[in-house]
Scaffold this active site. Structure first.
Site, PDB file in Angstrom:
ATOM      1  N   HIS A  25     -14.312  -3.720   8.978  1.00 53.18           N
ATOM      2  CA  HIS A  25     -13.631  -3.453   7.715  1.00 53.18           C
ATOM      3  C   HIS A  25     -13.914  -4.516   6.656  1.00 53.18           C
ATOM      4  O   HIS A  25     -13.230  -4.552   5.624  1.00 53.18           O
ATOM      5  CB  HIS A  25     -12.115  -3.308   7.925  1.00 53.18           C
ATOM      6  CG  HIS A  25     -11.741  -2.279   8.946  1.00 53.18           C
ATOM      7  ND1 HIS A  25     -11.915  -0.931   8.742  1.00 53.18           N
ATOM      8  CD2 HIS A  25     -11.223  -2.392  10.197  1.00 53.18           C
ATOM      9  CE1 HIS A  25     -11.507  -0.263   9.803  1.00 53.18           C
ATOM     10  NE2 HIS A  25     -11.095  -1.124  10.708  1.00 53.18           N
ATOM     11  N   GLU A  37      -2.462   6.412   8.336  1.00 50.49           N
ATOM     12  CA  GLU A  37      -3.253   7.337   7.540  1.00 50.49           C
ATOM     13  C   GLU A  37      -4.201   8.144   8.416  1.00 50.49           C
ATOM     14  O   GLU A  37      -4.614   7.696   9.498  1.00 50.49           O
ATOM     15  CB  GLU A  37      -4.098   6.580   6.502  1.00 50.49           C
ATOM     16  CG  GLU A  37      -3.316   6.006   5.358  1.00 50.49           C
ATOM     17  CD  GLU A  37      -4.216   5.336   4.337  1.00 50.49           C
ATOM     18  OE1 GLU A  37      -3.723   5.088   3.232  1.00 50.49           O
ATOM     19  OE2 GLU A  37      -5.385   5.062   4.647  1.00 50.49           O
ATOM     20  N   ARG A  89      -7.456  -8.046  -9.059  1.00 47.81           N
ATOM     21  CA  ARG A  89      -8.181  -9.302  -9.297  1.00 47.81           C
ATOM     22  C   ARG A  89      -9.658  -8.986  -9.461  1.00 47.81           C
ATOM     23  O   ARG A  89     -10.083  -7.840  -9.324  1.00 47.81           O
ATOM     24  CB  ARG A  89      -8.001 -10.241  -8.099  1.00 47.81           C
ATOM     25  CG  ARG A  89      -8.363  -9.572  -6.777  1.00 47.81           C
ATOM     26  CD  ARG A  89      -8.367 -10.527  -5.610  1.00 47.81           C
ATOM     27  NE  ARG A  89      -8.433  -9.857  -4.322  1.00 47.81           N
ATOM     28  CZ  ARG A  89      -9.522  -9.322  -3.789  1.00 47.81           C
ATOM     29  NH1 ARG A  89     -10.662  -9.354  -4.452  1.00 47.81           N
ATOM     30  NH2 ARG A  89      -9.492  -8.743  -2.600  1.00 47.81           N
ATOM     31  N   GLU A 109      -6.488   1.721  -2.164  1.00 47.55           N
ATOM     32  CA  GLU A 109      -5.711   0.590  -2.661  1.00 47.55           C
ATOM     33  C   GLU A 109      -6.319   0.107  -3.961  1.00 47.55           C
ATOM     34  O   GLU A 109      -7.434   0.492  -4.329  1.00 47.55           O
ATOM     35  CB  GLU A 109      -5.701  -0.555  -1.643  1.00 47.55           C
ATOM     36  CG  GLU A 109      -7.063  -1.130  -1.346  1.00 47.55           C
ATOM     37  CD  GLU A 109      -7.016  -2.235  -0.293  1.00 47.55           C
ATOM     38  OE1 GLU A 109      -5.959  -2.874  -0.163  1.00 47.55           O
ATOM     39  OE2 GLU A 109      -8.022  -2.449   0.391  1.00 47.55           O
ATOM     40  N   ASN A 145      -7.192  -3.528  -5.890  1.00 46.44           N
ATOM     41  CA  ASN A 145      -7.273  -4.987  -5.835  1.00 46.44           C
ATOM     42  C   ASN A 145      -7.073  -5.510  -7.248  1.00 46.44           C
ATOM     43  O   ASN A 145      -7.906  -5.283  -8.131  1.00 46.44           O
ATOM     44  CB  ASN A 145      -8.620  -5.444  -5.279  1.00 46.44           C
ATOM     45  CG  ASN A 145      -8.738  -5.131  -3.799  1.00 46.44           C
ATOM     46  OD1 ASN A 145      -7.941  -5.592  -2.992  1.00 46.44           O
ATOM     47  ND2 ASN A 145      -9.707  -4.320  -3.439  1.00 46.44           N
ATOM     48  N   LYS A 170       0.804  -1.217   0.000  1.00 46.46           N
ATOM     49  CA  LYS A 170       0.000   0.000   0.000  1.00 46.46           C
ATOM     50  C   LYS A 170       0.840   1.272   0.000  1.00 46.46           C
ATOM     51  O   LYS A 170       0.467   2.271  -0.615  1.00 46.46           O
ATOM     52  CB  LYS A 170      -0.953  -0.001   1.203  1.00 46.46           C
ATOM     53  CG  LYS A 170      -2.052  -1.055   1.113  1.00 46.46           C
ATOM     54  CD  LYS A 170      -2.983  -0.947   2.304  1.00 46.46           C
ATOM     55  CE  LYS A 170      -4.180  -1.874   2.175  1.00 46.46           C
ATOM     56  NZ  LYS A 170      -3.810  -3.282   2.149  1.00 46.46           N
ATOM     57  N   GLU A 184     -10.016   1.256  -5.159  1.00 48.46           N
ATOM     58  CA  GLU A 184     -10.850   1.592  -4.011  1.00 48.46           C
ATOM     59  C   GLU A 184     -10.506   2.995  -3.500  1.00 48.46           C
ATOM     60  O   GLU A 184      -9.337   3.349  -3.359  1.00 48.46           O
ATOM     61  CB  GLU A 184     -10.649   0.561  -2.900  1.00 48.46           C
ATOM     62  CG  GLU A 184     -11.002  -0.856  -3.325  1.00 48.46           C
ATOM     63  CD  GLU A 184     -11.104  -1.815  -2.154  1.00 48.46           C
ATOM     64  OE1 GLU A 184     -10.780  -1.410  -1.025  1.00 48.46           O
ATOM     65  OE2 GLU A 184     -11.506  -2.966  -2.376  1.00 48.46           O
TER      66      GLU A 184
END
Length: 644
Positions: free
Chosen positions: A234, A200, A296, A292, A294, A116, A274
């Site tokens: 989350h 963050e 996939r 981030e 993903n 990240k 995202e």
């Protein structure tokens, strides 16, 4: 196009990929562990190859065994699904070195987004906005605490190699930072083999909105956004597309930011960018930041498919086989609204603990798309994610789609394991959610109301009693009694016990009595009515009757020959709530403990679970040690008996 592919996964995503492959005339190869020998995805495939024991590290994470299976069966490509090896760049390189095609992005693209902190630096260069924070290599605890002070509390600690909410902690007070950091690093080390974290700024009214992108290695398009703000710890619970409150201006800004992110790394295939969005004052073009990517196919991809009419798996297969992008940006549009709800085997009242069990009955509602990797008779294994299904609905408007979702959840039937079905139904009926007033804190704020369980009605108890006594089935005789014949049955639901009397007047006419209350059950044209209302559907397996009212009510039928063995150890024994690995023990014999004190940590289903004292007391025995593998119900710590 490929002639044959291997799916390096299990469960619902393996089944999902096979459905599209079959539609395209592509043969499929499944891989399976000992625990999945009779699984749905194995039965669906044209061929299946055994790759090891139940533990993922010895089966579904064994890239060498999967590649060997692909070569032995003549598969030309490997589809990774999601999870397991789907975002492992070393596996991608091994697949390509074996002369096979990886149906997904390149190893370099996965590496670029895999950490990240590095990904955020790359996104800044690509002109994608990122959340203020520290993404450096210095992992000294004191240095990280200083960075958190500079960013300003609240802050979010996140594992750089994280996902699924693991290795993530919110910290509101500087005094709590050190403990939260140690906890996040420990969980990250266990889950990913990498304890590094980033810090963050925590957005106080955050929404989680993601953009579906698709690239051919050079160019990319976006297939609009999904709102995934309804989360628990989350982890996403209900997703929808498009996002409520989205404007054309913000959609364009977010969509093109997603495209820039994909093109910056030469992305090929389906991916998701995202964003965390400030939802405090409506959506704004300057109010979203990259979280981030993903690299996939996402779990929630069906909602995008429903509103765009695109089969994303088909696109994956076509592009991986050498075709260009199937559509350009101007050819894509949004049609209606879609929701997806994730149905899990989990015990909601016990803190959403993952559950196991054999599904003695499973029936999905008509009018809803059900992506599932299990069937009636299948067992939810402790080794893998406890997902039962993803229920997806689509309609012309958000209100109509939400109504369909509510109805679909009400008519979904699961027996044999506890589920989150009632929780999902409560979310679908939530007034704020219905109004589109969503953020990632909604569930936590209203958790008590969302997990409250309504008790069974007399009609529910009556239906269970009739099923327990085998009185619901047609008897085939027209015999009518002059007087009533009494049957007695004892049912339990949770901690409640019901002594029920059923008075039978004919095969089609009974009266159920509980205390001073009674309800009449009659069968007319094959349909049972209780108290004048249509009777609920029921399923019976052994001494368990499930009445499908709301999320399903489970009743246990008492054996009249059984004797009460006593109250047992009660709150004096801390037991393993599920099979797992004891990560740590914090108690020792003779130690005074208070209710709520953390006594041990159990690792199960890829997450850590704190085991706490249910009452004040003194530790009498510690029956486990760190590193022990234990079964569900195993006694771990015993407190001294309370004095009378």
């Amino acid at each position: 196009m490929f002639n044959k592919i291997l799916i390096a996964n299990r469960g619902e995503i393996a089944c999902r990929v096979m459905e599209t492959a079959r539609k395209l005339g592509v043969a499929t190869v499944a891989v399976y562990s000992d625990a999945d020998a009779g699984a749905k995805h194995v039965m669906m495939a044209d061929e299946a190859v055994h790759i090891g024991p139940p533990q993922p590290a010895e089966s579904y994470l064994r890239g060498d065994a999967i590649i060997a299976a692909a070569k032995a069966t003549g598969a030309q490509g490997i589809h990774p699904g999601y999870g397991f090896l789907s975002e492992n760049p070393d596996f991608v390189e091994a697949v390509e070195a074996a002369g096979l095609t990886f149906i997904g992005p390149s190893a370099s693209a996965i590496r670029a987004m895999g950490l990240k902190d590095a990904a955020k630096k790359l996104m800044v260069e690509a002109g994608v906005p990122v959340v203020p924070g520290y993404h450096g290599e210095n992992q000294d605890a004191a240095y990280l605490a200083d960075q958190a002070d500079q960013i300003g509390y609240p802050v979010l600690i996140k594992a750089v190699a994280g996902g699924g909410g693991k290795g993530m902690r919110r910290v509101d007070d500087p005094a709590d930072f050190a403990d939260a950091l140690a906890s996040a690093q420990g969980e990250a080390r266990t889950a990913f083999g990498n304890a590094d974290v980033l810090i963050e700024k925590y957005i106080l009214s955050p929404r989680h909105i993601e953009v579906q992108v698709f690239g051919d290695g050079t160019h990319a398009v976006h297939l609009f956004e999904r709102d995934c703000s309804l989360q628990r710890r989350h982890q996403k619970v209900i997703e929808e597309a498009p996002a409520p409150g989205m404007t054309a201006e913000v959609r364009e800004a977010m969509g093109m930011a997603g495209v820039r992110a994909a093109e910056a790394i030469g992305y090929k295939g389906a991916g998701t960018v995202e964003f965390i969005v400030d939802g405090a004052n409506g959506l704004r073009p300057d109010g979203f930041w990259f979280m981030e990517m993903n690299t996939r196919l996402q779990v929630e991809h069906p909602v995008t498919e429903e509103i765009t009419g695109v089969d994303l798996v088909e696109w994956q297969l076509r592009v991986a086989s050498g075709e260009g992008l199937p559509k350009q940006q101007g050819e894509l549009s949004i049609n209606g609204h879609a929701f997806e709800a994730r149905l899990y085997a989990e015990d909601v009242p016990k803190g959403f603990l993952p559950a196991t069990g054999t599904l003695t009955h499973l029936r999905f509602p008509e009018g809803a798309r059900a992506d599932s990797g299990v069937r009636s008779g299948d067992t939810i294994s402790p080794f893998y994610d406890p997902m039962i299904a993803k229920l997806t609905v689509h309609a012309a408007t958000r209100a109509a789609a939400l109504q369909r979702l509510t109805s679909a959840l009400e008519h979904c039937e699961v027996a044999g394991s506890v589920t989150n079905l009632g929780f999902l139904g409560a979310l679908a009926r939530h007034e704020g959610f219905a109004a589109g007033d969503v953020d990632t804190g909604l569930i936590e704020r209203d958790l008590d109301a969302l997990i409250a369980e309504a008790g069974p009605t007399l009609s529910d108890i009556g239906a269970a009693a009739l099923s327990a006594l085998d009185l619901l089935k047609p008897k085939g005789s027209g015999f009518t009694l002059w007087g009533g014949l009494n049957h007695f049955v004892t049912l339990s639901h949770g901690d409640d016990q019901f002594d029920v009397v059923v008075t039978t007047y004919s095969a089609d006419h009974h009266v159920i009595t509980l205390g001073e209350d009674s309800v009449e059950a009659t069968r007319i044209d094959g349909q049972w009515k209780l108290g004048g209302d249509r009777g609920p559907r029921v399923a019976k397996a052994g001494n368990v009757v499930t009445v499908f009212t709301g999320s399903g009510l489970e009743f246990h039928v008492a054996d009249p020959l059984d004797r009460d063995a006593g109250a047992g150890s009660g709150a004096g024994v801390i037991e393993a709530p599920m099979p797992g690995l004891v990560k740590a023990v914090f108690a020792e014999a003779g130690q005074d403990v208070k209710q709520g004190d953390r006594l041990a940590i159990l690792e199960a289903m890829k997450m850590e679970h704190s085991l706490e004292a249910a009452r004040d007391g003194v530790v009498a025995e510690v029956l486990c040690a760190g590193g022990d593998q234990v079964e569900a119900g195993a006694p771990l710590i015993r407190l001294e008996d309370e004095e009378e």
